[in-house]
Write an enzyme that holds these catalytic residues in place. Structure first.
Site, PDB file in Angstrom:
ATOM      1  N   CYS A   1      -1.113   3.836  -5.472  1.00 33.02           N
ATOM      2  CA  CYS A   1      -2.003   4.486  -6.436  1.00 33.02           C
ATOM      3  C   CYS A   1      -2.433   3.532  -7.564  1.00 33.02           C
ATOM      4  O   CYS A   1      -1.607   2.816  -8.128  1.00 33.02           O
ATOM      5  CB  CYS A   1      -1.382   5.725  -7.089  1.00 33.02           C
TER       6      CYS A   1
ATOM      7  N   ARG B   1      -5.253  -0.161  -3.855  1.00 30.31           N
ATOM      8  CA  ARG B   1      -3.909   0.423  -3.992  1.00 30.31           C
ATOM      9  C   ARG B   1      -3.785   1.764  -3.274  1.00 30.31           C
ATOM     10  O   ARG B   1      -2.690   2.284  -3.103  1.00 30.31           O
ATOM     11  CB  ARG B   1      -3.629   0.672  -5.474  1.00 30.31           C
TER      12      ARG B   1
ATOM     13  N   TRP C   1      -2.947   7.137  -3.090  1.00 31.72           N
ATOM     14  CA  TRP C   1      -2.399   6.948  -1.741  1.00 31.72           C
ATOM     15  C   TRP C   1      -1.383   8.078  -1.589  1.00 31.72           C
ATOM     16  O   TRP C   1      -0.346   8.071  -2.254  1.00 31.72           O
ATOM     17  CB  TRP C   1      -1.731   5.581  -1.619  1.00 31.72           C
TER      18      TRP C   1
ATOM     19  N   ASN D   1       1.653   7.435 -10.830  1.00 31.77           N
ATOM     20  CA  ASN D   1       1.936   6.582  -9.682  1.00 31.77           C
ATOM     21  C   ASN D   1       3.444   6.565  -9.517  1.00 31.77           C
ATOM     22  O   ASN D   1       4.163   6.326 -10.489  1.00 31.77           O
ATOM     23  CB  ASN D   1       1.396   5.167  -9.949  1.00 31.77           C
ATOM     24  N   GLY D   2       3.933   6.827  -8.298  1.00 34.52           N
ATOM     25  CA  GLY D   2       5.380   6.812  -8.072  1.00 34.52           C
ATOM     26  C   GLY D   2       5.791   8.072  -7.328  1.00 34.52           C
ATOM     27  O   GLY D   2       4.945   8.788  -6.783  1.00 34.52           O
TER      28      GLY D   2
ATOM     29  N   GLU E   1       2.308 -13.405  11.978  1.00 36.70           N
ATOM     30  CA  GLU E   1       1.373 -13.114  10.903  1.00 36.70           C
ATOM     31  C   GLU E   1      -0.044 -12.895  11.455  1.00 36.70           C
ATOM     32  O   GLU E   1      -0.745 -11.967  11.037  1.00 36.70           O
ATOM     33  CB  GLU E   1       1.411 -14.248   9.862  1.00 36.70           C
TER      34      GLU E   1
ATOM     35  N   LYS F   1      -2.279  -9.499  11.014  1.00 36.34           N
ATOM     36  CA  LYS F   1      -3.644  -9.511  10.457  1.00 36.34           C
ATOM     37  C   LYS F   1      -4.607  -8.789  11.374  1.00 36.34           C
ATOM     38  O   LYS F   1      -5.388  -7.954  10.955  1.00 36.34           O
ATOM     39  CB  LYS F   1      -4.099 -10.944  10.314  1.00 36.34           C
TER      40      LYS F   1
ATOM     41  N   GLU G   1      -3.976  -4.885  11.522  1.00 31.81           N
ATOM     42  CA  GLU G   1      -4.242  -4.086  10.330  1.00 31.81           C
ATOM     43  C   GLU G   1      -5.723  -3.986   9.993  1.00 31.81           C
ATOM     44  O   GLU G   1      -6.161  -2.964   9.473  1.00 31.81           O
ATOM     45  CB  GLU G   1      -3.429  -4.547   9.116  1.00 31.81           C
TER      46      GLU G   1
ATOM     47  N   HIS H   1      10.776 -11.421  30.219  1.00 29.51           N
ATOM     48  CA  HIS H   1      11.864 -10.454  30.223  1.00 29.51           C
ATOM     49  C   HIS H   1      11.357  -9.023  30.096  1.00 29.51           C
ATOM     50  O   HIS H   1      12.094  -8.144  29.669  1.00 29.51           O
ATOM     51  CB  HIS H   1      12.875 -10.799  29.126  1.00 29.51           C
TER      52      HIS H   1
ATOM     53  N   LYS I   1      -2.463  -1.674  -0.943  1.00 34.47           N
ATOM     54  CA  LYS I   1      -2.126  -3.075  -1.200  1.00 34.47           C
ATOM     55  C   LYS I   1      -0.713  -3.230  -1.748  1.00 34.47           C
ATOM     56  O   LYS I   1      -0.028  -4.184  -1.436  1.00 34.47           O
ATOM     57  CB  LYS I   1      -3.148  -3.619  -2.201  1.00 34.47           C
TER      58      LYS I   1
HETATM   59  C1  F6R Z   1      -0.375  -7.454   5.079  1.00 34.00           C
HETATM   60  C2  F6R Z   1       0.170  -7.330   3.742  1.00 34.00           C
HETATM   61  C3  F6R Z   1       1.494  -6.690   3.595  1.00 34.00           C
HETATM   62  C4  F6R Z   1       2.245  -7.278   2.371  1.00 34.00           C
HETATM   63  C5  F6R Z   1       3.530  -6.490   2.118  1.00 34.00           C
HETATM   64  C6  F6R Z   1       4.332  -7.079   0.988  1.00 34.00           C
HETATM   65  O1  F6R Z   1      -1.593  -8.120   5.078  1.00 34.00           O
HETATM   66  O2  F6R Z   1      -0.455  -7.685   2.783  1.00 34.00           O
HETATM   67  O3  F6R Z   1       2.250  -6.792   4.748  1.00 34.00           O
HETATM   68  O4  F6R Z   1       2.530  -8.620   2.624  1.00 34.00           O
HETATM   69  O5  F6R Z   1       3.204  -5.163   1.819  1.00 34.00           O
HETATM   70  O6  F6R Z   1       3.607  -7.065  -0.201  1.00 34.00           O
HETATM   71  P1  F6R Z   1       3.983  -7.998  -1.413  1.00 34.00           P
HETATM   72  O7  F6R Z   1       3.736  -9.409  -0.978  1.00 34.00           O
HETATM   73  O8  F6R Z   1       3.083  -7.569  -2.523  1.00 34.00           O
HETATM   74  O9  F6R Z   1       5.428  -7.769  -1.689  1.00 34.00           O
END
Ligand code: F6R
Length: 607
Positions: free
Chosen positions: A2, A27, A76, A100-101, A479, A483, A486, A502, A602
Site C-alpha cells: 500500500c 506498492r 494492495w 498500510n500494514g 533471476e 523476471k 512476473e 531426473h 513492489k
Molecule cells: C522481483 C522483485 C522481488 C523483490 C523482493 C524483495 O522482481 O522485485 O522479488 O526482489 O520482493 O524485495 P526487496 O529487495 O525490497 O527486499
C-alpha cells in the site's frame, strides 16, 4: 504494501495527491482513494474506488473536489476483497484514516468496542478508524496514543480529524512513513520517491512517534507527549530518475540506467585501485573474523545473494548459506557471533528480511545490509549498511537494484580477500580492472537491444519456458526466470541442467523454448551436452554464450546471443541484462502492463 501520501500547503492538494499516488502505485494497485479536509470543519471530502489511480482521477474530476490538505492511498488488498467499500480512506465519526500494514487483533477490537454492526467494509483498517473515533474527545494526541497501545500488528497511519482542518497526523509501527517540509507546508509518504519532487531533505518517522503536518511545517512528539527531535536525511537521488524519461515503461528505463548506476555504486568505493568500505565504517576484522556467512533476502535480492555465495565460496573458501528470509524463522536458524549476516533488500522494508535480521542480531551476529532506499528499516536495523546507488526503482520487477546489489557483492568479495590476505596485488588488480569494465560491457549489451528483441519475439506464444545452466549460470537463470514469469505471465522454470534428467525433461516438447546460458569455462562441456539433450527432444534452444565459444557449424541452437567476454565470474552482468530485456520485450509486445504485473506489489511489508 500500500502506498501512502499526505500533503498540506498552498497548492491544490488533490492534484499533488493524485500525482503522488501514480508514483506510488507500484506498492499496490487494486484500489485508490483520497480525502480532503474541509475548512468549515464539516466532514472530510472522500473519493475512493476499486481500480487504478487513473480511475480515481476520473472520479475526482467528476466530483470537482478541491482543498489544500489531504491524504491518499493506493491499496494492495490483505483483509477484504477488492471493492469500493474496502478502498481507503476509511471514515468513522470525525476520523478519516489511511493505513498500510496488518492489524492482527482486529477481531478482538471489533468485539471489545461493539463494532459488529457499525462497519461498512471488511477491512482491518476501518476498525482502527473506529477505535480512534471511540477515543477522540478533541485531543488528537491522546486519541492516537490510546489507540496505538491497543493495536497488535504493523501500521502506518495518516489521520484527518473533521474538526481540525489543515492538519494531518501520522504514526507508525514497522510499516514506513517518511516526511518532509515543503516550501509552503509539509508532505508525508510511505516512500521517499514520492517526496523527491518537493525537497531533498526528509526524515524517517521513528516508530510510535506522532507527527503533525500543517502549513507551518512538521512537529513530532513521542507517545508520552514530549516533543522529539527530527533526524534529517538528504536524498541524493536525481529527481529526473523518478520519471519515465521518454521510455514507455519504467522497467525499460531502469534496465537502460544500469551502466550508470552500477558505475555509481562501484566507483566511489574504490580507493587507489582497491575496494574500500571506510565510509561505511566496515572494519576488515568484520570481514576476516567470521567463520561463515548467512545471506537473508527475498526474491530478486535473494538471487543476488546466490551469486554472492558462488563468488565468496569460490574466492574466499568460507561457507555461505543463502536463506529465503520468509523461511528463515521456520528452520530453527543457527546463527551466532561467528556468522556474518548479510541482508539484501532494495526497499529495505521487506518484513521477512527485517524480522530475520532482527533475530540474527539478537543471536549476536555481526551484520551488513545492502539496501537501496536511504534510511529504510533494514538499513537502520543492521550494524553496517552499504547503499546501492540505483536511485528510485519504480517498476515492480527489479532490474537495476539487482545489478547494483551484485556490484556491492563483487566489491565485498574483493575486500574480504584483502582482509584475509588471500590475494596478491596482481590478482586484486586484475579483478578490480574487470569490475570497472562492467558498466561499459553492459552498454555493449544494451546497444544490441534489437537482437535481443528479435529473440524475445520467438517466445511470445510460449506456454512454458525452461532455462538451464550450471553453477553461476544457474543462479543467473533463477533471476531470469523470475523476471520472465512476473512480467509476461509465461510459466518459466530455471533448472540446474544436471538435474533435468531426473524428471523435468519429461516436460520438454517441440513447443518449449529453452534458454541455455553458457558462460563458465569449467562447466562448458557439460552444459553443451545438456543442451544437446533438450535439442534432440525438439526444444527450441536460445543460447546465451560467452563470446565465440562454439563455432557456427555446431548448430545446437535456434537463436544465439554471443555475450561480450569478461572473466567468468563477471559474466553474470552482461547475461543478466540480456535476460531482463527478453522478459521486458515479451511483456511489452504482449501488450501487458509491464510496470505493474497483476497481483504484485513492489514493497512486501506483510509476512
Ligand atoms: C522481483 C522483485 C522481488 C523483490 C523482493 C524483495 O522482481 O522485485 O522479488 O526482489 O520482493 O524485495 P526487496 O529487495 O525490497 O527486499
Amino acid at each position: 504494501m500500500c502506498g501512502i501520501i499526505g500533503y498540506v500547503g498552498k497548492k491544490e492538494a488533490s492534484k499533488i495527491l493524485l500525482d503522488a499516488l501514480e508514483l506510488l502505485e507500484y506498492r499496490g494497485y487494486d484500489s485508490a482513494g483520497i480525502a480532503l479536509s474541509a475548512e468549515d470543519k464539516s466532514s472530510c471530502k472522500l473519493i475512493k474506488c476499486a481500480g487504478r489511480v487513473s480511475d480515481l482521477r476520473k472520479r475526482c474530476k467528476e466530483a470537482d473536489v478541491t482543498g489544500d490538505c489531504g491524504i491518499g492511498h493506493t491499496r494492495w488488498a490483505t483483509h477484504g476483497g477488492v471493492c469500493d467499500e474496502n478502498a481507503h480512506p476509511h471514515r468513522f465519526g470525525k476520523v478519516t484514516i489511511i493505513h498500510n500494514g496488518i492489524i492482527e487483533n482486529y477481531g478482538e477490537l471489533i468485539e471489545k468496542y461493539g463494532l459488529e454492526q457499525k462497519l461498512y467494509s471488511q477491512t482491518d483498517s476501518e476498525v482502527v478508524a473506529a477505535v480512534l473515533s471511540h477515543f477522540y474527545e478533541g485531543d488528537p494526541y491522546a486519541a492516537i496514543r490510546k489507540t496505538v497501545l491497543k493495536l497488535k500488528g504493523t501500521f502506518a497511519l495518516a489521520i484527518l480529524f473533521d474538526d481540525i482542518p489543515g492538519k494531518i497526523f501520522a504514526v507508525r509501527n514497522v510499516s514506513p512513513i517518511v516526511a518532509a517540509s515543503t516550501r509552503d507546508g509539509a508532505i508525508l509518504s510511505s516512500d521517499v520517491a514520492a517526496i523527491v519532487p518537493f525537497t531533498s531533505q526528509y526524515f524517517v518517522v521513528p516508530e510510535f512517534h506522532v507527527i503533525c503536518l500543517s502549513k507551518e511545517g512538521i512537529e513530532m512528539f513521542d507517545l508520552s507527549g514530549d516533543k522529539a527531535n527530527i533526524d534529517w536525511l538528504t536524498v541524493d537521488w536525481d529527481v529526473s530518475r523518478s520519471d519515465k524519461g521518454g521510455y514507455p515503461f519504467y522497467m525499460e528505463k531502469e534496465i537502460m540506467e544500469q551502466p550508470q548506476v552500477v558505475g555509481d555504486t562501484i566507483l566511489p568505493r574504490i580507493k587507489d585501485g582497491k575496494p574500500d568500505f571506510t565510509a561505511e565504517g566496515i572494519k576488515d576484522s568484520t570481514l576476516s573474523d567470521c567463520k561463515r556467512i548467512c545471506v537473508i533476502a527475498c526474491g530478486t535480492a535473494m538471487h543476488a545473494g546466490l551469486v554472492g555465495k558462488s563468488l565468496i565460496q569460490a574466492m574466499i573458501g568460507i561457507h555461505v548459506d543463502v536463506v529465503m528470509a520468509s523461511e528463515f524463522m521456520y528452520n530453527d536458524p543457527v546463527v551466532d557471533k561467528d556468522t556474518l549476516v548479510i541482508a539484501i533488500s532494495q526497499s529495505g522494508e521487506t518484513i521477512d528480511t527485517l524480522e530475520a535480521l532482527k533475530f540474527a542480531r539478537k543471536c549476536g551476529s555481526p551484520s551488513i545490509s545492502i539496501v537501496n532506499v536511504k534510511g529504510a528499516s533494514i538499513a537502520r536495523e543492521s550494524e553496517h549498511v552499504i547503499y546501492t546507488c540505483a536511485g528510485p526503482e519504480i517498476a515492480v520487477a527489479s532490474t537495476k537494484a539487482y545489478t547494483t546489489q551484485l556490484a556491492v557483492l563483487y566489491l565485498l568479495t574483493a575486500r574480504m580477500a584483502m582482509a584475509r590476505g588471500l590475494w596478491n596485488d596482481e590478482k586484486l588488480n586484475a579483478y578490480m580492472k574487470e569490475l570497472m569494465r562492467v558498466p561499459d560491457v553492459m552498454r555493449e549489451v544494451i546497444a544490441r537491444k534489437d537482437e535481443i528483441h528479435h529473440i524475445a519475439d520467438t517466445m511470445l506464444n510460449a506456454k512454458d519456458v525452461f532455462m538451464i545452466g550450471r553453477g553461476l549460470d544457474y543462479s543467473i537463470l533463477l533471476e531470469g526466470s523470475l523476471k520472465l514469469k512476473e512480467v509476461s505471465y509465461i510459466h518459466s522454470e530455471a533448472y540446474a541442467s544436471g538435474e533435468l534428467k531426473h524428471g523435468t525433461i519429461a516436460l520438454i516438447t517441440e513447443e518449449t523454448p529453452v534458454i541455455a546460458v553458457v558462460t563458465q569455462d569449467k562447466l562448458k562441456s557439460k552444459e553443451l551436452s545438456n543442451i544437446n539433450e533438450v535439442q534432440s527432444r525438439g526444444a527450441k534452444v536460445i543460447l546465451l554464450i560467452k563470446g565465440e565459444e562454439i563455432p557456427e557449424q555446431e548448430k545446437i541452437w535456434n537463436s544465439i546471443f554471443r555475450l561480450p567476454v569478461m572473466a567468468d565470474e563477471f559474466m553474470v552482468m552482461p547475461a543478466s541484462v540480456v535476460l531482463q530485456l527478453i522478459a521486458y520485450y515479451v511483456s511489452a509486445d504482449k501488450g501487458l502492463d509491464v510496470d505493474k504485473p497483476r497481483n504484485l506489489a513492489k514493497v512486501v511489508t506483510v509476512e
